[in-house]
Every structure is written in C-alpha cells, then in structure tokens.
Design an enzyme around this catalytic site. Structure first.
Site, PDB file in Angstrom:
ATOM      1  N   HIS A 168       0.769  -1.158   0.172  1.00  0.00           N
ATOM      2  CA  HIS A 168       0.007  -0.052  -0.062  1.00  0.00           C
ATOM      3  C   HIS A 168       0.725   1.231  -0.236  1.00  0.00           C
ATOM      4  CE1 HIS A 168      -3.655  -2.208   0.610  1.00  0.00           C
ATOM      5  NE2 HIS A 168      -3.323  -2.838   1.862  1.00  0.00           N
ATOM      6  N   VAL A 169       1.257   1.992  -1.131  1.00  0.00           N
ATOM      7  CA  VAL A 169       1.917   2.817  -1.179  1.00  0.00           C
ATOM      8  C   VAL A 169       1.622   3.738  -2.580  1.00  0.00           C
ATOM      9  CG1 VAL A 169       3.743   1.848  -2.446  1.00  0.00           C
ATOM     10  CG2 VAL A 169       4.544   3.771  -1.460  1.00  0.00           C
TER      11      VAL A 169
END
EC number: 2.8.2.-
Length: 448
Positions: A168-169
């Site tokens: 998650h980035v």
C-alpha cells in the site's frame, strides 16, 4: 686364425657380430632389454608406456576442454589458487540470465479494493512460476519522505528479477532517482463501496476473527466504534467528510504534496500516470476479467490465475476476509457521499472507460453498453488528506444487496420516488445515483 671374443661375464661372446636388432633373446629379464632409437637416447619399454599414457591423457583432456568450452574445473581452481588465472580470464563474463519482459512489476495496491484476494493468488503463483514476490510489512504508510522514497526504490530495484513488488503506497517515480521505471498494475472499485467497506472493517473486522478490529483500532472509543453511518455522514464527522474521502487518486498521482489535495491538478496527474506507467488498472466489480487480462499481459506471472481463483478451496479462503456487520446508509447519505467524492468518481469512470476499451480490444464484453456520464458535483474547499488506518484486507461483498433484506415497510416507494425526483436537478447525478435507486424501488414494489 681369428680369435673368439670373450664375453665380459666369462666364456665366449654369444653374439660375435653385435647385439641383434630385435633386442635380447627371450629368457632374459625385461629390465635388460634396450631399444636403440637414437644413438644418444636409450630408454626402457616401461618409460615408453608411461609416455604413451601421458599422451593419451593429454589428448583426452584436450578433447574435454573443447567439448566443455574451457579447461576442466579443477584446473581452473588450481590456477586460481596459484594466482595465475581467474575464471573470467578463461571464460569471460558469464552469460546473462534470460528474463521475461517485463521483469519488474509493482502492484501499489489500493486499500479495500480486492488486494488481499490478489495477494493470496500471487503467493500461489510465485511458487508455481518461480518469480520473486516481494512484500512489505508496512501497510499504513502510503506517503513517504524523499529519503524514504530513495531507500524503498533502492530496495526494490536490487531485488532478484523477475520480481513483483506489492505494498500500500502511493505511486513512486523510479526515474526521478535514477532507477529503471517498473511496470505498474492496480485495481480500484466504486468509491462509495470502498469507503463503506473500510468504515465497517475498521470497527468490526472480518470473518477471520471478531477481535481483529480491536487489535487494529485499540484506541477507538466505543461510541465511535458504534457510530451510525448515517449520523457520521449527515453530521459531517471527519471520517465521513473531506479530505478523508479523497483516497484513491493519490495512489496514482504520486508523492507530490498536491496529490493529497482534492482538485483538478491531482486528478489530471493521476490520469497521466495511468496512461504512461500502468500496464493495467482494473475494476474490482469485474475481477475475473481483470485476472484474464493480467494472464494475457503478464503470463510469466499470472498464467493459470483464473483457474486458481475459481477453485472452491481458494474461494473459501477468500470469503474469510469479508467485512462483517455492514449496514447500508440512507439515500440522502449516499447522495452526500457522491457529492463529496466528485474527483474520485471522475477518476473511477475514466479508469472504467479505459478498462472497457481494453476489454473490447480483446473481445471481452463489458457489463454496460456505454460509459456513464461523469458527475458534476460541488465540492468543498480542498484540504490535505489525513493518513488512513491500515486498509490491507479486502472484501468483495456488494453492499447494495443488503438493502433488499430490509422489511417491506422500512423504505416506502413514495419516499423513494420523491428522493429520485430531487435528483433530476442534475442529469449526471441521476445517471450515477438514480440507476441503482430505480433497481431498489423495483424490487421493493415486487415485494409489495
């Protein structure tokens, strides 16, 4: 009369005319035999045999050298030990490994958009196809400082190829820091559905354990945990208002501070990155088609993914990540969410149009005959987005199906009709909210 020659050992010489050319007669020891090859060189048959054996070994070694492309390994090791040679001196640089293209893939997964399902599939596929699946233990830090970006890009770029990195980035620009830009893939879903899934998951977790949500949000007060979704939206609580609702676009816009501000700049930059850096951005509502296209685009990663996804055992495992205790907000609340998510829906429908265009190129039929009109809503003054809580898990449940379970009298058809009439002020609003509302009304009327 000629005198007979005497043998050195005594008696007459048995060979008065010299040693015969054939050597000593039988009966004498072989150690006394002499073969006169040259007048200045004499050696025994034992020496002759040793020379022949040496020559044979040399010939066999030469043959082995030519067949294997170089000298035997033990000779190389010996020469290297003696300091006279290295492996590269004799062979040159080793041949490079033939890698599939692309050999660097990044899945910067959007929270609550099916990422858990896809990661479970990737774990199976990585063992099956032998690629390097690189994951991260950090789930709730999507925005990075410049040094953090450089460090993460360095760690990703040095991974053994072919690799697929997932975390998650928000979008990372590898070329900005001198790295090779990888291929990106991602999946998004209807923004309201995503928000509601995250809202209830934070409070109540999923079917894997009722206490998971307590671990994830231990500081959440009880009154906040059981806060009614309608009250949260209508009373404009921070969790249900801007900027918390501006969530999907920053995953595609990038790490620039303006990417966290709801507005045209972030929207257009996200669209540009989708076109230039993402191989595929799919729609969770059409996940099977997403997997089918991934299998065609990246066969060395996703070959056979659809059959694995449809396997009953895998479905059982995926169902454990479905969010529990979900309820449906009122139509008024849904309309407000649409208004607050103007840019999110602009982006969602843009991606959906591109995805359906791609499907048509491959002969896949879309669920809609034409792309819907884009919403034209008023949105409050842009504010900076707050950092979301851990959004790792996913849920494929369709929350609108829950409304059909309500008692027949809980929502009157007359009220629904009056609400639908209020939406006619905006044609695009009717396209977005009116379609599902008509479906709900039709089902309620059938129950009456």
């Amino acid at each position: 009369m000629k005198k007979k020659q005497q043998h050195p050992g005594g008696g007459a010489d048995p060979w008065p005319h010299g040693t015969p050319l054939g050597g000593a007669p039988p009966g004498l020891g072989s150690w006394k035999r002499r073969v006169p090859l040259l007048p200045f060189l004499r050696f025994s048959l034992r020496d002759y045999g040793f020379c022949m054996a040496t020559l044979l070994v040399f010939c066999l070694g030469s043959l082995f050298y030519q067949l294997s492309g170089g000298p035997p390994r033990f000779l190389l090791d010996l020469r290297q030990y003696l300091g006279n040679s290295t492996y590269l001196d004799d062979h040159g640089p080793p041949p490079s490994k033939v890698l599939p293209f692309p050999s660097q893939v990044v899945y910067n997964r959007v929270g609550k958009c099916g990422s858990r399902t896809v990661v479970l599939l990737l774990r199976i596929l990585s063992e099956k196809h032998g690629f390097n699946l690189v994951t991260s233990d950090i789930h709730n830090k999507t925005r990075l400082t410049k040094n953090e970006q450089m460090e993460l890009i360095k760690n990703i770029s040095t991974a053994e190829q072919p690799y697929l990195f997932t975390r998650h980035v928000h979008f990372l620009n590898f070329s900005r820091f001198g790295g090779d830009q990888p291929v990106y893939i991602n999946i998004i879903r209807d923004p309201v559905n995503r928000f509601l899934s995250n809202y209830f998951f934070r409070r109540f977790g999923d079917w894997r354990g009722e206490q998971n949500h307590m671990i994830r949000t231990p500081s959440m007060r009880q009154e906040e945990r059981y806060l009614d979704i309608n009250e949260c939206i209508l009373e404009n609580y921070p969790e249900c208002s801007n900027p918390r609702l501006f969530y999907i676009i920053p995953y595609f816009c990038g790490q620039h501070p303006r990417c966290r501000e709801p507005g045209e700049w972030a929207l257009e930059r996200a669209k540009l990155n989708v076109n230039e850096n993402f191989l595929l951005v799919g729609i969770l509502e059409e996940l099977e088609d997403v997997l089918l296209l991934l299998e065609r685009f990246l066969p060395h990663y996703f070959k056979g993914v659809l059959s694995i996804y449809k396997d009953p055992e895998h479905r059982k495992l995926g169902n454990m990540t479905v969010t529990v205790k979900k309820t449906v907000p009122s139509p008024e609340a849904v309309q407000i969410l649409y208004q607050r998510m103007r840019y999110e829906y602009e982006f969602y429908h843009y991606v959906k149009e591109q995805f359906h265009l791609l499907k048509r190129k491959f002969g896949l039929k879309s669920h809609v005959s034409r792309p819907p009109l884009r919403p034209q809503f008023f949105i409050p003054t842009p504010l900076e987005t707050e950092e979301p809580i851990d959004d790792e898990e996913q849920d494929d449940e369709k929350w609108l199906e829950d409304i059909y379970k309500r008692p027949a009298g809980s929502v009157s058809p007359a009220w629904l009709q009056s609400f639908q009439t209020s939406l006619t002020a905006s044609v695009t609003t009717k396209e977005l909210a009116g379609s599902w509302l008509v479906t709900v009304q039709k089902n309620l009327e059938e129950r009456h």
